[in-house]
Structures are given as C-alpha cells and as structure tokens.
Design an enzyme around this catalytic site. Structure first.
Site, mmCIF file in Angstrom:
data_model
loop_
_atom_site.group_PDB
_atom_site.id
_atom_site.type_symbol
_atom_site.label_atom_id
_atom_site.label_comp_id
_atom_site.label_asym_id
_atom_site.label_seq_id
_atom_site.Cartn_x
_atom_site.Cartn_y
_atom_site.Cartn_z
ATOM 1 N N ASP A 1 -0.068 5.191 0.888
ATOM 2 C CA ASP A 1 -0.292 6.131 1.980
ATOM 3 C C ASP A 1 -0.453 5.408 3.318
ATOM 4 O O ASP A 1 -1.325 4.556 3.472
ATOM 5 C CB ASP A 1 -1.536 6.985 1.701
ATOM 6 C CG ASP A 1 -1.350 7.861 0.480
ATOM 7 O OD1 ASP A 1 -0.455 8.711 0.509
ATOM 8 O OD2 ASP A 1 -2.087 7.675 -0.509
ATOM 9 N N ASP B 1 0.874 -1.168 0.000
ATOM 10 C CA ASP B 1 0.000 0.000 0.000
ATOM 11 C C ASP B 1 0.915 1.223 0.000
ATOM 12 O O ASP B 1 2.094 1.131 0.348
ATOM 13 C CB ASP B 1 -0.876 -0.035 1.247
ATOM 14 C CG ASP B 1 -1.694 1.223 1.422
ATOM 15 O OD1 ASP B 1 -2.398 1.608 0.478
ATOM 16 O OD2 ASP B 1 -1.600 1.839 2.503
#
Length: 216
Positions: free
Chosen positions: A13, A11
């Site tokens: 952020d 991922d």
C-alpha cells in the site's frame, strides 16, 4: 544512479497499490462504530502500521482483538467497491522482473493483502504479511524474512517503500532503500534514492542480478 541487487522487496500500500480511498472509508466507519472521537482519530497515523497497533492506541486492550477482526472484515469487503488501484509504473516495473526475484512485504494481514493484490492483478510468488512476523516495521524482521524466503543475502536486497517506518525497517535489515514519494513528501523520506514513483525507474535483469536505474 544505478543499483545492483539480487532481490527486490516491495511494500504494498502506497508503493505498488493505492488504497487510501478505501482505507479512509473503512477506518472512518470503524472509528464511528467503536466510539472513537474525531479528535483522537485525527491524531493517529494510519499508513504503514498494523491494524493491531492502531487499535491498541485507541481502544482498551480487551476490545482490540475484536476491533482488529472488524477492520479487516470491513477492508476486505470494501475492496470490490473501488478505491484500490495500481500506482503509476507498477505493472511495467514488475513485468520486467522474474517471479523469484521479488517479494511483497506488507503490514496488512494476509487476507487483506491478497484481496488488494488480486483486485489489481498482482500475484507475488513470495508474500510476507503482518501474521508472518512477531515484530512489524520499523523492525527489520519482515524484510529479513522475505530475504530468507528468496534465498538472498540482506545486503543484496533493495527495499521499495513510501513510509518512514518501512524505510527504517529496510535500513535496519542492512538493505539498500528506495523511497517513493507517493504518500509523503520527498524531504520526509530517508533513503539511498528518492523518486516520485516507479515510473522514474527501470529494471534490467542481467544473469542473477537486477540493475535498477533512474530514468533521465
């Protein structure tokens, strides 16, 4: 604990990059522009969700497309203003990996993801964004697509996430999950391994595999 994998899926952020300051600044302005009350806005979970999902929770359906375009513009334009930076351990961990062994899988749009990654000097060879799938996290589609693009079986992938929805997506894809307690508390994260951030891990490339170890 050691984890062996053929590909690592990150991922963005909250996992590789912190953009919380920018996100709060832009979404607060967006909510004011669209007349969203502080009470309604305070009930919404921003992290780990697409802008379309958030806008649909707050606004009439006919306004959503325009509102999504607006928040993307605000966030992209805000990147140079600061509030986007690498999380601890990101640079060292990624530098240990061959470019064809890892991918970034994000709920952001491609334009926004590329702006944030470019700002911190990360240039993934494989990037899966909200626009590449029909169903976002916690659906497994984004991670399954990344595995296909890397040519790796899902069971041989490790997902690195900071949010429950992303971890659920990784589990549903049949992948090993590693949770980083950067935006949620450890007890809120259901994963095969939970660490504070990437400084707690090391990666060793051996042949066609990557060995991930927790540092002492």
């Amino acid at each position: 604990m050691k984890i062996h994998a053929d590909a690592l899926l990150f991922d963005n952020d909250g996992t590789l990059v912190s953009s919380l300051e920018s996100v709060r600044r832009c979404w607060t302005r967006w909510a004011q522009e669209y007349g969203v009350t502080a009470e309604a806005f305070g009930r919404i979970q921003l992290h780990g969700r697409t802008a379309g999902e958030i806008a649909a929770d707050l606004l009439p359906a006919d306004v959503v497309p325009e509102a999504v375009a607006r928040i993307e513009r605000l966030e992209v334009e805000d990147v140079p203003n600061g509030g986007v930076h690498l999380l601890p351990g990101t640079r060292e961990f990624l530098d240990a990996l061959p470019a064809d062994r890892w991918a970034v899988v994000t709920s952001a749009t491609r334009r926004l993801a590329e702006a944030r990654l470019e700002a911190v000097g990360i240039r993934p060879k494989t990037l899966v964004t909200a626009e590449d799938v029909t169903r976002g996290k916690p659906d497994p589609e984004p991670y399954l697509l990344a595995a296909r693009e890397l040519g790796v079986e899902p069971s041989r992938c490790v997902v690195f996430e900071d949010a429950p929805a992303g971890l659920a997506a990784g589990r549903a894809a049949g992948m090993t999950t590693v949770a980083l307690a950067t935006t949620h508390r450890s007890h809120e994260l259901d994963a095969d391994l939970v660490v504070k951030d990437l400084t707690a891990l090391s990666a060793l490339v051996t042949g066609h595999a990557v060995e991930i170890s927790a540092r002492d």
